[in-house]
Scaffold this motif. Structure first.
Motif, PDB file in Angstrom:
ATOM      1  N   PHE A 240      30.946  43.320  29.882  1.00 32.68           N
ATOM      2  CA  PHE A 240      30.585  42.031  29.293  1.00 32.68           C
ATOM      3  C   PHE A 240      30.701  40.981  30.392  1.00 32.68           C
ATOM      4  O   PHE A 240      31.784  40.782  30.945  1.00 32.68           O
ATOM      5  N   THR A 241      29.598  40.335  30.704  1.00 31.37           N
ATOM      6  CA  THR A 241      29.621  39.293  31.730  1.00 31.37           C
ATOM      7  C   THR A 241      29.239  37.958  31.111  1.00 31.37           C
ATOM      8  O   THR A 241      28.532  37.897  30.113  1.00 31.37           O
ATOM      9  N   LYS A 248      35.392  35.539  26.835  1.00 34.23           N
ATOM     10  CA  LYS A 248      35.645  36.884  27.359  1.00 34.23           C
ATOM     11  C   LYS A 248      37.067  37.355  27.100  1.00 34.23           C
ATOM     12  O   LYS A 248      37.277  38.505  26.691  1.00 34.23           O
ATOM     13  N   THR A 249      38.072  36.491  27.335  1.00 35.09           N
ATOM     14  CA  THR A 249      39.461  36.921  27.154  1.00 35.09           C
ATOM     15  C   THR A 249      39.762  37.229  25.695  1.00 35.09           C
ATOM     16  O   THR A 249      40.407  38.248  25.376  1.00 35.09           O
ATOM     17  N   ALA A 252      38.119  40.421  24.847  1.00 34.15           N
ATOM     18  CA  ALA A 252      38.858  41.552  25.410  1.00 34.15           C
ATOM     19  C   ALA A 252      40.047  41.897  24.516  1.00 34.15           C
ATOM     20  O   ALA A 252      40.319  43.074  24.239  1.00 34.15           O
ATOM     21  N   CYS A 270      44.707  42.620  33.002  1.00 35.99           N
ATOM     22  CA  CYS A 270      44.053  41.472  33.635  1.00 35.99           C
ATOM     23  C   CYS A 270      44.616  41.334  35.041  1.00 35.99           C
ATOM     24  O   CYS A 270      45.440  42.149  35.478  1.00 35.99           O
ATOM     25  N   ASP A 343      40.213  42.617  31.508  1.00 41.64           N
ATOM     26  CA  ASP A 343      39.730  41.241  31.613  1.00 41.64           C
ATOM     27  C   ASP A 343      39.829  40.823  33.082  1.00 41.64           C
ATOM     28  O   ASP A 343      40.563  41.436  33.860  1.00 41.64           O
ATOM     29  N   PHE A 373      35.405  42.953  31.198  1.00 41.65           N
ATOM     30  CA  PHE A 373      34.990  41.573  30.942  1.00 41.65           C
ATOM     31  C   PHE A 373      35.172  40.770  32.222  1.00 41.65           C
ATOM     32  O   PHE A 373      36.264  40.780  32.804  1.00 41.65           O
ATOM     33  N   ASP A 375      33.401  37.448  35.091  1.00 47.42           N
ATOM     34  CA  ASP A 375      32.419  36.479  35.570  1.00 47.42           C
ATOM     35  C   ASP A 375      32.293  36.702  37.072  1.00 47.42           C
ATOM     36  O   ASP A 375      33.024  36.111  37.862  1.00 47.42           O
ATOM     37  N   THR A 400      25.529  46.874  30.072  1.00 49.34           N
ATOM     38  CA  THR A 400      25.883  45.476  30.347  1.00 49.34           C
ATOM     39  C   THR A 400      25.456  44.591  29.192  1.00 49.34           C
ATOM     40  O   THR A 400      24.346  44.727  28.674  1.00 49.34           O
TER      41      THR A 400
END
Length: 568
Positions: A240-241, A248-249, A252, A270, A343, A373, A375, A400
Motif C-alpha cells: 500500500f503506497t 497508512k499507519t 496497517a 515499523c 509500516d 505500507f 511512502d 500494489t
C-alpha cells in the motif's frame, strides 16, 4: 507571500484563476496583501447573486476587483456582444462583470459601515491566456488600464496590479477629486474590509465541539479507507503506497487486527521508535500481534536487552540481524509468524531486513502473508534511494494499491505542501476545511526564535487548544529552539516527546525525523532553514503533514524566499 483567503485554489477552478492564484501566492512583492478568491456576492447590483473572481486588497494602494477570463480566443461582434471561446455571445463583457461586482462590494461595505474613506476601489478584466492588451481596441465602455493579459501574468502579477491601481486611482481622482494625501487602506482598514467580505465564523461552535468533530471525522474517514483492505483481502502480498495523511499507519494496524481475528499470529513492525512505542501500547492486550519497531523486535529475538550505546548501521543492519537470524534458525515452525505487517516500509526496504523477515515469516517473503505500507516518493528521509525494485525482487507476486485521498489534514494544511512545491497534490480530501489558514512566521538566521515559538503556543492556547494537543517539531536535534531555549515559560511547559501518552499541561517537542508516522492537532515547526537541514524538502513535507488542524511554521527569511520561487 499574500494572505490568500482561502489559502488554496480548488482544482475545479478555471485555469486562469489557478494561474493567477499561484502567481499572487508565491510573489514576494505581495507579502502584506490580502487576496480574496471566488467571493460570492449574495446582494448583486444586477443579478440575484454574483461572484468576484478576485478581490485584491493592497495596503496604501487600494482595492482591485478582478474578473478572470481563461479563454484562448476573445472577440467582440459587430452588435457589441462578446464571444469568449466557444461560449454563447453575451452583452455583458468582462469589464462590465467586474464593474458590477465592484459596485456590489462597495455598496455592501458602505451598508455595513466599513470605513473606506481614502481607499480607491477599482476593477479590471484579466485575460490570462491571450495578449488582450495588444488586440482589444479602446472603447468608451472601458478604460485601457482595465485590461490585463497573459503578458502581465508572465512579467509579474503584482506589478500589473500595482500599475492598475495607480492608473485607476488617478482616474477616480481626476473625476471625483476625493483623494488627499496618502491612499488607503491602512492595516486596520485592510483587516476590516477582509473580515467584512469574508468573515470567519467558527466561533459559532465551542472548541470542545470542534475537538469531538475532529476525532469523529478521523475515525469515520479511516473507516472509508478500510475498503482498501477489503479489496486486497484475497492477495497474499500487498504494498500500500500513498503520501502522508492517507491513513497508512491506521490501515496497517487494522490489517494486523483483522489477521489476528482470523486466529492467526503475527507481527506489526515499523521503523521509528516513537511510533513503535505507540503501536506496542495499542496492541498490549492483543494475544495475536507483537507490535513495535523492527529493530526492537529483533533485539528481543536475539535475546539482547538493549543496543550498545554507540550502535550504528553496522550493528543495526549487520550484527543485530545476524544474531536474530542465528536464533530463528533454531525455531520450530510454530514460532514463526503467520503474517507480517510493515509500516514505514520505505525505511525498512533493505536486504538485511528481508533476510530477517524471510526466516520470521512462515513460507518466507516469497510465499507468506506480507502487507507493506509506505511512502517511497516523499517520506524516505533516512535513505533517499527508491527500494521498491528490491521489494518486487524479494517478494515476488506483490500487488500494489495506491492511496490518494488525504483523511488526516484539513485541506488548507495539506495545500501548504503545494505552496512550497514539496508535493504535487492529493486526489481529494475527506475532511471539511474550517477556514483557518496555516501561519508562516519568518526569522533571521542566527536569531533566537524563542519569542516567536512562545507567541505561537500562546495563540494556539487562546484558540482553545490544550498544551498537550500541541507538538513542536524541528529539523534539528540538540540545538533546536525548543531544546536550547532559556525562556522560563517555555522551559516549564516543553518536554521531549517519547511516543507515549502526552502529559496534561505539557507541550512535546521532537525532531521531525522522530515524529514521522505520528500526528498532533496543532503543530509548530521551528528552525526551518535550508542551511544544515537535509533533505530539507522531504523534512518540510513530513513536518507540515503531522498537523491535523493547525500549523504554524517558523521559517528563515531566505529559505522562505527560495521556497516561494524567489532568489536567496
Amino acid at each position: 507571500m499574500a494572505r490568500m483567503i482561502p489559502s488554496y485554489c480548488a482544482e475545479s477552478a478555471p485555469p486562469g484563476e489557478r494561474d493567477l492564484f499561484a502567481a499572487l501566492a508565491s510573489d514576494a512583492a505581495t507579502e502584506d496583501w490580502t487576496v480574496l478568491h471566488s467571493l460570492g456576492i449574495a446582494r448583486h447590483v444586477r443579478q440575484v447573486e454574483g461572484e468576484a473572481d478576485f478581490v485584491v486588497i493592497v495596503p496604501n494602494h487600494g482595492v482591485l476587483v478582478i474578473e478572470v477570463k481563461s479563454h484562448q480566443s476573445v472577440a467582440v461582434l459587430a452588435d457589441g456582444r462578446w464571444r469568449l471561446g466557444n461560449n454563447p455571445a453575451t452583452a455583458r463583457g468582462p469589464v462590465k462583470q467586474a464593474d458590477e461586482a465592484m459596485h456590489s462590494i462597495r455598496e455592501y461595505l458602505a451598508k455595513n459601515q466599513v470605513n473606506i474613506h481614502g481607499v480607491p476601489i477599482v476593477c479590471a478584466a484579466w485575460f490570462t491566456h491571450t495578449r488582450a492588451r495588444a488586440h482589444i481596441p479602446s472603447s468608451p465602455e472601458w478604460l485601457d488600464w482595465q485590461i490585463l493579459d497573459s503578458v502581465d501574468l508572465e512579467r509579474g502579477a503584482a506589478s500589473a496590479i500595482l500599475r492598475t491601481l495607480r492608473d485607476g486611482s488617478a482616474h477616480l481622482d481626476s473625476v471625483l477629486h476625493v483623494f488627499h494625501g496618502d491612499l488607503g487602506p491602512d492595516q486596520n482598514q485592510t483587516d476590516r474590509i477582509a473580515s467584512a467580505l469574508r468573515p470567519r465564523f467558527e466561533f459559532a461552535t465551542t472548541f470542545g465541539d470542534r475537538r469531538r468533530s475532529r476525532e469523529g471525522e478521523l475515525i469515520r474517514f479511516i473507516d472509508e479507507q478500510y475498503l482498501a483492505l477489503d479489496a486486497m483481502a484475497d492477495n497474499r502480498a500487498v504494498l500500500f503506497t500513498g503520501p502522508a495523511g492517507t491513513g497508512k499507519t491506521l490501515l496497517a494496524s487494522e490489517a494486523a487486527r483483522r489477521e489476528a481475528l482470523q486466529g492467526r499470529t503475527g507481527r506489526l513492525m515499523c521503523f521509528n521508535a516513537y511510533l513503535g512505542r505507540q503501536l506496542k501500547d495499542s496492541f498490549a492486550e492483543s494475544d495475536g500481534v507483537v507490535a513495535g519497531t523492527f529493530h526492537a523486535q529483533l533485539l528481543d529475538i536475539a535475546g539482547l536487552k538493549s543496543a550498545p550505546a554507540d550502535a550504528g548501521p553496522d550493528f543495526w543492519d549487520g550484527e543485530l540481524v545476524d544474531s536474530a537470524l542465528e536464533a530463528m534458525l533454531e525455531w520450530d515452525d510454530d514460532k514463526r509468524a503467520d503474517f507480517v505487517v510493515i509500516d514505514e516500509a520505505q525505511d525498512l526496504a533493505k536486504p538485511a531486513v528481508f533476510d530477517a523477515i524471510d526466516l520470521l515469516l512462515k513460507d518466507g517473503v516469497a510465499g507468506g502473508r506480507l502487507l507493506l505500507f509506505g511512502d517511497f516518493d516523499r517520506q524516505a528521509i533516512y535513505d533517499l534511494e527508491d527500494n521498491r525494485p528490491l521489494l518486487r525482487e524479494r517478494v515476488g507476486d506483490l500487488t500494489t494499491y495506491t492511496l490518494k485521498v488525504n483523511c488526516r489534514n484539513l485541506p488548507r494544511i495539506a495545500h501548504a505542501t503545494e505552496t512550497f512545491n514539496v508535493f504535487p497534490g492529493y486526489q481529494g480530501y475527506r475532511r471539511h476545511d474550517d477556514g483557518v489558514a496555516p501561519t508562516f512566521v519568518r526569522f533571521e538566521r542566527g536569531r533566537d526564535q524563542s519569542d516567536k515559538l512562545a507567541g505561537a503556543i500562546r495563540s494556539l492556547r487562546e484558540e482553545g487548544y490544550e498544551l498537550s494537543e500541541i507538538a513542536v517539531l524541528s529539523t534539528r536535534r540538540a540545538d533546536s529552539v525548543a531544546a536550547r531555549s532559556t525562556d522560563a515559560w517555555l522551559r516549564q511547559i516543553l518536554v521531549p516527546a517519547d511516543g507515549r501518552r502526552r502529559q496534561a499541561g505539557k507541550v512535546v517537542y521532537s525532531t521531525i525525523h522522530a515524529f514521522k508516522g505520528l500526528e498532533a492537532p496543532a503543530v509548530v515547526l521551528t528552525d526551518l532553514d535550508r542551511d544544515g537541514a537535509a533533505p530539507f524538502e522531504a523534512l518540510l513535507y513530513v513536518g507540515i503533514t503531522r498537523a491535523t488542524d493547525r500549523l504554524v511554521a517558523l521559517i528563515e527569511t531566505s529559505t522562505m524566499r527560495l521556497l516561494l520561487g524567489g532568489a536567496a
